[in-house]
Design a protein around this motif. Structure first.
Motif, mmCIF file in Angstrom:
data_model
loop_
_atom_site.group_PDB
_atom_site.id
_atom_site.type_symbol
_atom_site.label_atom_id
_atom_site.label_comp_id
_atom_site.label_asym_id
_atom_site.label_seq_id
_atom_site.Cartn_x
_atom_site.Cartn_y
_atom_site.Cartn_z
ATOM 1 N N MET A 73 0.847 -1.200 0.000
ATOM 2 C CA MET A 73 0.000 0.000 0.000
ATOM 3 C C MET A 73 0.881 1.248 0.000
ATOM 4 O O MET A 73 0.607 2.211 -0.725
ATOM 5 N N ASN A 74 1.948 1.225 0.793
ATOM 6 C CA ASN A 74 2.861 2.381 0.838
ATOM 7 C C ASN A 74 3.481 2.640 -0.519
ATOM 8 O O ASN A 74 3.512 3.769 -0.998
ATOM 9 N N ASP A 75 3.967 1.575 -1.134
ATOM 10 C CA ASP A 75 4.577 1.713 -2.462
ATOM 11 C C ASP A 75 3.592 2.372 -3.412
ATOM 12 O O ASP A 75 3.930 3.285 -4.146
ATOM 13 N N ARG A 76 2.391 1.839 -3.344
ATOM 14 C CA ARG A 76 1.392 2.319 -4.287
ATOM 15 C C ARG A 76 1.078 3.794 -4.046
ATOM 16 O O ARG A 76 0.993 4.592 -4.977
ATOM 17 N N GLU A 80 -1.278 -8.058 -6.713
ATOM 18 C CA GLU A 80 -1.582 -8.134 -8.144
ATOM 19 C C GLU A 80 -1.564 -6.744 -8.749
ATOM 20 O O GLU A 80 -1.257 -6.570 -9.926
ATOM 21 N N GLY A 81 -1.887 -5.746 -7.907
ATOM 22 C CA GLY A 81 -1.729 -4.353 -8.306
ATOM 23 C C GLY A 81 -2.698 -3.895 -9.372
ATOM 24 O O GLY A 81 -2.437 -2.941 -10.088
ATOM 25 N N GLU A 82 -3.838 -4.556 -9.501
ATOM 26 C CA GLU A 82 -4.741 -4.155 -10.574
ATOM 27 C C GLU A 82 -6.008 -3.482 -10.070
ATOM 28 O O GLU A 82 -6.874 -3.101 -10.846
ATOM 29 N N LEU A 83 -6.093 -3.349 -8.728
ATOM 30 C CA LEU A 83 -7.298 -2.739 -8.183
ATOM 31 C C LEU A 83 -7.243 -1.228 -8.369
ATOM 32 O O LEU A 83 -6.192 -0.623 -8.243
ATOM 33 N N PRO A 84 -8.391 -0.617 -8.663
ATOM 34 C CA PRO A 84 -8.444 0.839 -8.634
ATOM 35 C C PRO A 84 -8.136 1.317 -7.206
ATOM 36 O O PRO A 84 -8.371 0.569 -6.246
ATOM 37 N N LEU A 85 -7.653 2.524 -7.087
ATOM 38 C CA LEU A 85 -7.149 2.995 -5.795
ATOM 39 C C LEU A 85 -8.170 2.850 -4.668
ATOM 40 O O LEU A 85 -7.839 2.353 -3.592
ATOM 41 N N GLU A 86 -9.396 3.268 -4.919
ATOM 42 C CA GLU A 86 -10.364 3.216 -3.822
ATOM 43 C C GLU A 86 -10.608 1.802 -3.356
ATOM 44 O O GLU A 86 -10.683 1.529 -2.167
ATOM 45 N N GLU A 87 -10.683 0.881 -4.322
ATOM 46 C CA GLU A 87 -10.863 -0.527 -3.941
ATOM 47 C C GLU A 87 -9.636 -1.029 -3.223
ATOM 48 O O GLU A 87 -9.721 -1.802 -2.278
#
Lengths: 399, 79
Positions: free
Chosen positions: A283-286, B27-34
């Motif tokens: 989450m931090n990275d993102r 997986e890193g494919e979720l939109p930010l809010e999700e």
């Protein structure tokens, strides 16, 4: 000559024969091979004992058959302990066996191999049915003696490891008559109770005889039937027990079993730590990436008004630079001019002339005369003074 | 009994939920809010797991069967 023999009934004859047999063969020990073995539904076993040349009928009654630890089979070589009698209904000699022992190997060893082969054929030891230990070993059910070394060792390890695991002991006798039945029932009880996540079934070390309950079929079947994964923990070093082979996991000792359970718990804690780190890290990275991207876009995002005012600023800056550059260039040129004028002044012959020197120019060439021998009498000269000039004619030359 | 079961189930459910949250995020494919909602779910699950694992004392009980075959749990005193 011929004394007439008394007539006997068949029954009487058989009774006599029986008497003779029972009196003379009250105890016999016979080595032979089992053939025609039949286990009747009554529990009695009937078979023949034979060697290359002869055979005798034998029976093993229910109580004695049940006491055997191995299963008699055709072709097996045994020693039969018993007595002889007559099966009067058929007039056949019969060996009534009290006990059978396998020839050549110990009875226990033999029984072990037999049960092992039988259970293997039923798939009891199949590696594919070994279940993994549960992810959350919250409660461990223990089947062992309440007063033995095993429970003490297990508790010592679990307390030292500080795992917070709950121990649920189902106390049983682990050796002697009926021990296997108690162990089997305890495994079933813990399954019925349903709170244990994993079972440890075992005892401290002992002789093959002491460990026998863990080599019995009922124990094996109870472990096999357990819905809860089972760790066997029979403290012995040489051989495995049947319980070890059936269990989902074999520990060499009760302490080792406790270590395995504790390890599961500690691994779980570390797994959780890891998950939390991954969760937050990701989450931090993102968020960091997003923040950078937003900042970058913000920098690039401008309204037209901003752009006009920026152009204006740029324009006036350029103007300022232009004026500054011009002024600079001007000042520089002025300075150079002054310097050159000074140097020109210093080089000018007019200064020298003012001190009383004069320059003679040949009228023909117009050049200043520096050597008298270049002149001839009659040449015309123009003499320049500090102020004004005069024309003259050369009269004589003095070289 | 029900309390124990509940605790175990709570833990296993929470652990699964945490694992799912981590996998989804990775997986890193979720939109930010999700993704944020997923993260919050993960944090809550992690908290529940932690709470269950906090206990460090070993509790020892004994399971006994009465004459009717009913099973009862009582405290175990080591001899």
């Amino acid at each position: 000559m011929h004394q007439p023999l008394p007539h006997l009934t068949v029954s009487r004859l058989c009774a006599l024969m029986r008497e003779v047999l029972e009196d003379n063969f009250a105890q016999v020990v016979v080595d032979g091979e089992i053939s025609n073995f039949t286990a009747a539904s009554s529990g009695h076993c009937y078979f023949c004992l034979k060697d290359e040349n002869a055979q005798v009928r034998a029976v093993l009654f229910r109580a004695q058959a049940r006491a055997l630890r191995f299963r008699p089979e055709n072709g097996m070589r045994v020693t039969a302990f018993g007595r002889l009698s007559l099966y009067t209904q058929r007039g056949e000699v019969q060996l009534i066996a009290d006990d059978l022992q396998p020839l050549g190997v110990g009875e226990l060893q033999f029984a072990f191999e037999q049960l092992k082969a039988r259970l293997a054929a039923e798939g009891f030891f199949d590696p594919s049915r070994k279940r993994p230990l549960p992810p959350y070993p919250g409660t461990v059910g223990v089947v062992t003696s309440a007063s033995g070394a095993a429970i003490h060792d297990i508790l010592t390890v679990l307390k030292r490891r500080q795992t917070g695991i709950r121990v649920l002991l189902r106390p049983v006798r682990v050796q002697g008559e009926g021990a296997a039945a108690e162990i089997s029932a305890a495994i079933a009880d813990l399954n019925r109770h349903g709170e244990a996540d994993v079972l440890i079934v075992g005892r401290g070390g002992g002789s093959l005889e002491d460990l026998w309950a863990f080599n019995e079929e009922s124990t094996a079947r109870a472990i096999f039937a357990s819905a809860i994964p089972v760790i066997s923990a029979v403290g012995h070093e040489v051989d495995v027990t049947i319980a070890d082979l059936v269990a989902d996991l074999r520990a060499a000792t009760p302490s080792a079993a406790a270590e395995i359970v504790a390890k599961g718990r500690l691994e779980l804690e570390s797994h959780l730590d890891h998950l939390i780190l991954r969760l937050c890290g990701r989450m931090n990275d993102r968020l960091t990436l997003l923040r950078e991207r937003v900042a970058g876009l913000e920098r690039r995002l401008r309204s037209p008004r901003q752009m006009v005012s920026q152009w204006r600023e740029r324009q006036s800056e350029l103007e300022r630079r232009l004026v500054r550059a011009m002024a600079h260039a001007h000042r520089e040129k002025e300075g150079r001019l002054r310097a050159l004028a000074g140097r020109l002044d210093a080089l000018s012959p007019l200064n020298t002339l003012s001190r009383g020197y004069s320059i003679a120019f040949a009228q023909k060439s117009g050049k200043a005369v520096t050597d008298a021998s270049a002149l001839s009498p009659g040449d015309r000269l123009c003499i320049r003074f500090s102020s004004g000039s005069a024309r003259a004619t050369v009269e004589e030359i003095e070289p | 009994m029900s309390e124990e079961t509940t605790e175990k189930e709570t833990f296993e459910r929470a652990l699964r939920s945490l694992e799912e949250a981590v996998e989804l995020l990775e997986e890193g494919e979720l939109p930010l809010e999700e993704a944020l909602a997923c993260f919050e779910r993960g944090v809550r699950s992690a908290g529940r797991c932690r709470k269950v694992l906090q206990a460090v004392d070993t509790r020892v009980e004994v399971l006994l069967k009465d004459r009717d075959g009913a099973l009862n749990v009582s405290e175990f005193k080591e001899e």
